[in-house]
Design a protein around this motif. Structure first.
Motif, PDB file in Angstrom:
ATOM      1  N   MET A  29       0.855  -1.186   0.000  1.00  9.51           N
ATOM      2  CA  MET A  29       0.000   0.000   0.000  1.00  9.51           C
ATOM      3  C   MET A  29       0.894   1.240   0.000  1.00  9.51           C
ATOM      4  O   MET A  29       1.689   1.447   0.921  1.00  9.51           O
ATOM      5  N   THR A  30       0.744   2.075  -1.031  1.00  9.41           N
ATOM      6  CA  THR A  30       1.543   3.300  -1.153  1.00  9.41           C
ATOM      7  C   THR A  30       0.614   4.510  -1.124  1.00  9.41           C
ATOM      8  O   THR A  30      -0.273   4.642  -1.973  1.00  9.41           O
ATOM      9  N   ASP A  31       0.807   5.375  -0.156  1.00  8.13           N
ATOM     10  CA  ASP A  31      -0.022   6.565   0.033  1.00  8.13           C
ATOM     11  C   ASP A  31       0.080   7.457  -1.211  1.00  8.13           C
ATOM     12  O   ASP A  31       1.179   7.826  -1.633  1.00  8.13           O
ATOM     13  N   VAL A  32      -1.067   7.781  -1.802  1.00  9.57           N
ATOM     14  CA  VAL A  32      -1.044   8.584  -3.034  1.00  9.57           C
ATOM     15  C   VAL A  32      -0.570  10.007  -2.763  1.00  9.57           C
ATOM     16  O   VAL A  32      -0.112  10.700  -3.687  1.00  9.57           O
ATOM     17  N   ASP A  33      -0.678  10.477  -1.523  1.00  9.34           N
ATOM     18  CA  ASP A  33      -0.274  11.843  -1.191  1.00  9.34           C
ATOM     19  C   ASP A  33       1.067  11.918  -0.468  1.00  9.34           C
ATOM     20  O   ASP A  33       1.588  13.017  -0.266  1.00  9.34           O
ATOM     21  N   ASN A  34       1.606  10.762  -0.061  1.00  9.07           N
ATOM     22  CA  ASN A  34       2.853  10.762   0.698  1.00  9.07           C
ATOM     23  C   ASN A  34       3.620   9.482   0.387  1.00  9.07           C
ATOM     24  O   ASN A  34       3.356   8.433   0.977  1.00  9.07           O
ATOM     25  N   PRO A  35       4.576   9.538  -0.546  1.00 12.32           N
ATOM     26  CA  PRO A  35       5.287   8.331  -0.968  1.00 12.32           C
ATOM     27  C   PRO A  35       6.126   7.698   0.141  1.00 12.32           C
ATOM     28  O   PRO A  35       6.579   6.559  -0.013  1.00 12.32           O
ATOM     29  N   THR A  36       6.334   8.396   1.252  1.00 12.42           N
ATOM     30  CA  THR A  36       7.082   7.792   2.367  1.00 12.42           C
ATOM     31  C   THR A  36       6.181   6.944   3.261  1.00 12.42           C
ATOM     32  O   THR A  36       6.673   6.246   4.140  1.00 12.42           O
ATOM     33  N   ASN A  37       4.866   7.026   3.012  1.00 12.78           N
ATOM     34  CA  ASN A  37       3.922   6.234   3.778  1.00 12.78           C
ATOM     35  C   ASN A  37       3.612   4.955   2.997  1.00 12.78           C
ATOM     36  O   ASN A  37       2.636   4.889   2.232  1.00 12.78           O
ATOM     37  N   VAL A  38       4.466   3.976   3.166  1.00 13.02           N
ATOM     38  CA  VAL A  38       4.341   2.698   2.464  1.00 13.02           C
ATOM     39  C   VAL A  38       4.182   1.594   3.506  1.00 13.02           C
ATOM     40  O   VAL A  38       4.970   1.499   4.449  1.00 13.02           O
ATOM     41  N   ILE A  39       3.166   0.770   3.334  1.00 12.04           N
ATOM     42  CA  ILE A  39       2.893  -0.317   4.276  1.00 12.04           C
ATOM     43  C   ILE A  39       2.642  -1.589   3.474  1.00 12.04           C
ATOM     44  O   ILE A  39       1.775  -1.610   2.591  1.00 12.04           O
ATOM     45  N   THR A  40       3.392  -2.640   3.765  1.00 14.60           N
ATOM     46  CA  THR A  40       3.178  -3.933   3.112  1.00 14.60           C
ATOM     47  C   THR A  40       2.502  -4.871   4.104  1.00 14.60           C
ATOM     48  O   THR A  40       2.935  -4.993   5.251  1.00 14.60           O
ATOM     49  N   ILE A  41       1.440  -5.504   3.660  1.00 11.90           N
ATOM     50  CA  ILE A  41       0.694  -6.439   4.500  1.00 11.90           C
ATOM     51  C   ILE A  41       0.793  -7.839   3.888  1.00 11.90           C
ATOM     52  O   ILE A  41       0.953  -7.982   2.673  1.00 11.90           O
ATOM     53  N   TYR A  42       0.690  -8.879   4.730  1.00 12.08           N
ATOM     54  CA  TYR A  42       0.979 -10.253   4.315  1.00 12.08           C
ATOM     55  C   TYR A  42      -0.191 -11.176   4.618  1.00 12.08           C
ATOM     56  O   TYR A  42      -0.851 -11.052   5.656  1.00 12.08           O
ATOM     57  N   SER A  43      -0.411 -12.132   3.727  1.00  9.79           N
ATOM     58  CA  SER A  43      -1.518 -13.070   3.907  1.00  9.79           C
ATOM     59  C   SER A  43      -1.188 -14.167   4.907  1.00  9.79           C
ATOM     60  O   SER A  43      -2.076 -14.700   5.574  1.00  9.79           O
ATOM     61  N   THR A  44       0.089 -14.524   5.031  1.00  9.34           N
ATOM     62  CA  THR A  44       0.491 -15.611   5.924  1.00  9.34           C
ATOM     63  C   THR A  44       0.680 -15.075   7.341  1.00  9.34           C
ATOM     64  O   THR A  44       1.336 -14.051   7.535  1.00  9.34           O
TER      65      THR A  44
END
Length: 453
Positions: free
Chosen positions: A424-439
């Motif tokens: 997930m990459t914030d459209v207004d703030n490229p430093t706000n990136v969060i990766t989420i995992y299914s496992t």
């Protein structure tokens, strides 16, 4: 008197016959020790008879499903290769395109039957049975519940049937054809799995006449179908079906009965829209390819401390600092998991499992573009529990949640059909990136964090 004599004579005859019969039944051509030795010798000969080795349908914990493991013996050494389970598994295909192999000692012995034991540590095989598996730290005692010692149940030139000595799972081995490369076994399984994967399926076909809908999802991305339906009493029923992937589709560990229908494996076929069952071509699973937004709101996704960007990291750090002394007698409260998505009781929320509580706080989601590639999160404070309120107001969880809530993110993934992760990459703030995992995974990758102080 004469009658009594005949009766006694008949009894003696029966007893004599019984004694002879018992004596004959208890006699064998060879002593038990000799027969056991010959069984070991025969099995040893069979397992060495496949010039290209054997393919094992390997199962540990059935909820994870099965994996293709190759083994070839030579002398007292066994060489293994396997599909790759986790990042630290020494297995799969290397950067050079060749299968990764490891070799270690093995033995065949007699111990209440014939036993084959891979008794020297092997990075490929013992990964499934090691108690402190680096990629599955939820169960430090048994890890993935695999075995490395097996009872030989049955064998021939065409197949070998084993049972795990500790966990008793059935392991089927078949000889690998001489013209079949080990690389192709792994690559073909990966291609088939990618082709057939869907986050959800529906039981259908001309043979399905029930009015009750049956859906199927995957157990956390593992090779295990979870079939769900409501019975005649409107009660939810759940049936699990572990499977292994071959070039031509999925093979179930055992047949399962779902809503009165016996199901046993799926054929790859020539369309991704549905997959027919091996044992009944009139039944099929219709696949559905959800968007990434749908994936998030229909599953429970795991956050990791090392996978949040520079915007959110200080917010987490501030909360973690407060939690160091927030527990009873100023003990540290530790975060075991942090999740976002649909909870087990159908709440859209962010949640945590900590050493003392299980707080959650709700949200609403919007598919901004309509194609599932962009999501906006809005806070829903009506969905929360007491622990959630405490963490929100006392421990700065509000600042953490506000790196997600009120923000719009572009979504990307590794696999549209079967996401292992969504970025997930914030459209207004490229430093706000969060990766989420299914496992399922711990929040902290550095396991020293969970050590007692």
């Amino acid at each position: 008197m004469k009658k009594l004599y005949y009766i006694l004579a008949a009894c003696v005859a029966v007893m004599a016959f019984s004694a002879c019969s018992l004596k004959e039944d208890d006699s064998f051509d060879q002593p038990a020790s000799q027969r056991s030795g010959e069984h070991v010798t025969s099995f040893d000969k069979i397992i060495r008879s496949a010039p290209n080795g054997w393919l094992m349908d390997y199962y540990g914990d059935l909820s994870f499903g099965g994996y293709n493991v190759m083994v070839k013996v030579d002398g007292d050494q066994a060489t293994f290769a396997s599909e790759k389970w986790g990042p630290n598994h020494v297995a799969g295909i290397g950067a050079d395109g060749k299968v990764i192999t490891t070799t270690s000692h093995f033995k065949i012995e007699q111990s209440m039957g014939t036993i084959i034991s891979f008794d020297e540590f092997n990075e490929t095989l013992h990964y499934y049975s090691m108690p402190a598996n680096p990629d599955y730290t939820y169960d430090t005692a048994d890890g993935l519940y695999g075995d490395f010692e097996f009872r030989v149940m049955k064998f021939s030139n065409d197949s070998i049937i084993l049972r795990g000595k500790k966990h008793n799972n059935k392991i089927v081995m078949t000889p690998i054809p001489a013209d079949k490369s080990w690389e192709s076994i792994i690559n073909e399984a990966a291609e088939t799995e990618n082709y057939m994967m869907s986050r959800s399926y529906t039981l259908a076909g001309s043979g399905y006449t029930s009015d009750n809908e049956v859906t199927a999802t995957l157990n956390g991305g593992y090779r295990c179908f979870v079939f769900t339906y409501k019975d005649e009493n409107d009660e939810k029923q759940t049936i699990t079906a572990p499977y292994i992937v071959k070039a031509d589709g999925f093979y179930f560990y055992r047949p399962v009965e779902v809503n009165g229908y016996e199901l046993n494996g799926l054929v790859k076929g020539d369309t991704q829209e549905f997959f027919k069952f091996r044992n009944n071509q009139d039944l099929q699973l219709d696949s559905y390819l959800p968007t990434l937004v749908e994936n998030i709101v229909s599953g429970n996704w795991y956050m990791r401390y090392g996978s949040v960007g520079e915007f959110a990291k200080p917010k987490w750090d501030a909360m973690l600092e407060i939690l160091k002394t927030a527990g009873k007698n100023k003990q540290e409260i530790k975060i075991y998991t942090a999740t976002i998505g649909l909870s087990g009781d159908n709440k859209l929320c962010s949640g945590m499992v900590t050493s003392t509580d299980e707080p959650y706080w709700g949200f609403k989601a919007q598919d901004v573009k309509g194609d599932g590639t962009r999501i906006k999160f809005n806070q829903n404070s009506t969905v929360r529990n007491k622990a959630g309120k405490d963490y929100y107001n006392k421990y700065k969880w509000n600042d953490v949640l506000n790196t997600v809530y009120g923000h719009t993110f572009d979504l990307t993934t590794d696999n549209q059909r079967r996401p292992a992760w969504i970025k997930m990459t914030d459209v207004d703030n490229p430093t706000n990136v969060i990766t989420i995992y299914s496992t399922p995974s711990y929040f902290m990758e550095d396991m020293s964090y969970y050590n007692d102080n």
